[in-house]
Design a protein around this motif. Sequence first.
Motif, short mmCIF file in Angstrom:
data_model
loop_
_atom_site.label_atom_id
_atom_site.label_comp_id
_atom_site.label_asym_id
_atom_site.label_seq_id
_atom_site.Cartn_x
_atom_site.Cartn_y
_atom_site.Cartn_z
N TYR A 26 -9.53 -4.45 -11.37
CA TYR A 26 -8.09 -4.56 -10.92
C TYR A 26 -8.02 -6.10 -10.27
CZ TYR A 26 -7.30 0.38 -11.84
OH TYR A 26 -7.42 1.61 -12.43
N ASP A 43 3.09 -0.53 -6.18
CA ASP A 43 1.76 -0.99 -6.49
C ASP A 43 1.09 -2.15 -5.34
OD1 ASP A 43 -0.26 -0.70 -9.18
OD2 ASP A 43 -0.75 -2.51 -7.94
N ILE A 44 -0.14 -2.11 -5.21
CA ILE A 44 -0.60 -2.99 -4.08
C ILE A 44 -0.78 -4.47 -4.62
CG2 ILE A 44 -3.16 -2.64 -4.60
CD1 ILE A 44 -3.10 -1.80 -1.62
N THR A 56 4.64 0.95 -16.47
CA THR A 56 5.10 1.76 -17.32
C THR A 56 6.05 2.92 -17.37
OG1 THR A 56 2.72 1.52 -18.28
CG2 THR A 56 3.89 3.24 -19.37
N SER A 72 -6.44 -6.39 -7.70
CA SER A 72 -5.91 -6.07 -6.37
C SER A 72 -7.18 -5.58 -5.41
CB SER A 72 -4.90 -5.05 -6.33
OG SER A 72 -4.95 -4.15 -7.35
N VAL A 109 1.74 -1.87 -14.06
CA VAL A 109 2.56 -2.92 -14.56
C VAL A 109 3.88 -2.28 -15.17
CG1 VAL A 109 0.80 -4.77 -15.34
CG2 VAL A 109 1.25 -2.85 -16.67
N ASP A 162 0.90 -1.17 0.07
CA ASP A 162 -0.04 -0.05 -0.01
C ASP A 162 0.81 1.14 -0.05
OD1 ASP A 162 -1.93 1.95 0.37
OD2 ASP A 162 -2.50 1.44 2.31
N SER A 163 0.71 1.98 -1.17
CA SER A 163 1.59 3.49 -1.24
C SER A 163 1.47 4.15 0.20
CB SER A 163 0.89 4.28 -2.06
OG SER A 163 1.31 3.75 -3.47
N PHE A 208 -1.25 3.55 -18.97
CA PHE A 208 -0.98 4.65 -19.93
C PHE A 208 0.27 4.31 -20.75
CE2 PHE A 208 0.66 6.70 -15.92
CZ PHE A 208 1.86 6.39 -15.88
N HIS A 213 -3.75 -5.69 -17.80
CA HIS A 213 -4.11 -4.57 -16.77
C HIS A 213 -5.03 -3.73 -17.55
CE1 HIS A 213 -3.42 -1.12 -14.43
NE2 HIS A 213 -3.14 -1.53 -13.50
C1 LIG Z 1 -4.58 3.25 -13.29
S1 LIG Z 1 -3.74 1.95 -12.67
C2 LIG Z 1 -2.15 2.56 -13.10
C3 LIG Z 1 -1.72 1.78 -14.06
C4 LIG Z 1 -0.06 2.17 -14.46
N1 LIG Z 1 -0.06 3.54 -14.90
C5 LIG Z 1 0.45 1.61 -15.63
O1 LIG Z 1 0.54 1.90 -16.93
O2 LIG Z 1 0.68 0.30 -15.57
C6 LIG Z 1 -3.72 2.29 -10.88
C7 LIG Z 1 -3.10 1.18 -10.08
O3 LIG Z 1 -2.99 1.40 -8.80
C8 LIG Z 1 -2.92 0.22 -7.88
N2 LIG Z 1 -3.50 0.61 -6.47
C9 LIG Z 1 -4.76 0.90 -6.09
N3 LIG Z 1 -4.77 1.33 -4.73
C10 LIG Z 1 -3.25 1.35 -4.26
C11 LIG Z 1 -2.79 1.49 -3.13
N4 LIG Z 1 -3.21 1.85 -2.14
N5 LIG Z 1 -1.45 1.45 -3.35
C12 LIG Z 1 -0.59 1.06 -4.35
N6 LIG Z 1 -1.07 1.00 -5.39
C13 LIG Z 1 -2.70 0.95 -5.35
C14 LIG Z 1 -3.83 -0.70 -8.85
O4 LIG Z 1 -3.52 -1.77 -8.31
C15 LIG Z 1 -3.51 -0.26 -10.11
O5 LIG Z 1 -2.64 -1.10 -10.86
#
Ligand SMILES: C[S@@+](CC[C@H](N)C(=O)[O-])C[C@H]1O[C@@H](n2cnc3c(N)ncnc32)[C@H](O)[C@@H]1O
Length: 384
Positions: A175, A366-367, A350, A177, A348, A147-148, A322, A318
Amino acid sequence: MDKNGYKVINMNAGLMVDNDTKKILSTLFSKYDKEDIHLVYVGESINTHIKSLDLDRFSSDVDSLLKENTNKNAHVVLNNIISSIKSIKSYGIKGGKRIYVDYDKERKVKNRKDKENNRRGVARISRYSNINNELPKEYEDKIICGDSLELMKKLPDNCVDLIFTSPPYNFGMEYTSNKDDHNWDSYFKQLFDIFDEGIRVLKYGGRFVVNIQPLFSDYIPSHHIVSKFFLDRGMLWKGEILWEKNNYNCKYTSWGSWKSPSSPYLKYTWEFVEVFAKGTLKKEGVKENADISADEFKKWVVAKWSIAPERRMKQFDHPAMFPEELASRVMKLFSFKNDIILDPFNGVGTTTSVAKRLERRYLGIDISKKYCDKAIKRLKEVLL
Ligand SMILES: C[S@@+](CC[C@H](N)C(=O)[O-])C[C@H]1O[C@@H](n2cnc3c(N)ncnc32)[C@H](O)[C@@H]1O
């Protein structure tokens, strides 16, 4: 610039310009509007007077003349002219032409800087410390699953140069997760707790860049809500990029809204990229570590970027990646080589794989373990 408003390139030809060469030059320059470019002979020198030019067209005309003619003098002169025009690094672009004079003229306002400062008032007095720290080595060039919010708490203040991220959008995405279908208040609360940690770990002068797509069907303007959050925190608005995805394949109506003013449903083919700075709009960096080319800079400071959406989402399994091109432009425009790049929603990977390719240091969180594994695998495939 001379009194007639031309940039003058003075070229000592170093040899007599013979009549044959003059004829060849006149053939070339007769194809162009005198107002844009012309030659002036001054003794043994040739001066090129230039205001604007389609350089691609001019280069190809010069190439043809070089092929058609064997006169050595003409070759030297033509090559000198083209190379001296190409060496001009400052120019604007308009209608396919390079503009060499007055392209950067702003409307003149007396004491502009003082007036800007007065307008800013207290809103621009930074509440952030300008003492930056190093990211501990154990977090450098890492993908961390977790978790971030919890992970960023372990980092010192002011240790990251650029955060580039796109948060989960609360669209109900699948997702692996996390749930992506929260009540909006709890969504923004969770997001802003993470963003607060992001602001804390960002260096003074660092940039926080968020790609966000509002859920238009819910009439929640997330990009404005996110921007208001950053402004409330005293972050400086550096700008907004409109990421034009050109995805026109959306439906034109839902039942009841077709051709009626009662509730037309607006369509969007773009997303937003909001850019904020901590403490100051200007970022410190070593000049040699800026890796953006002149052409890239000129194109990308025009804040509408036409970039196709990522096409490999199925392959990576995924739903909301972006494209690398978006990450690459953000990094080259807003960070230097060797900077620390953080993505707290790294998916994933990027952001992290582009950071590696562009010789930045990175930390991706990433979670989801599954996404982190893919991000690690992707890093191994980045060729340097
Ligand atoms: C919109 S996606 C990002 C995709 C990324 N930009 C890519 O190109 O692969 C949002 C990501 O946030 C992650 N996520 C959601 N809640 C989180 C948290 N509390 N801590 C870390 N990651 C989290 C999800 O697993 C998801 O992969």
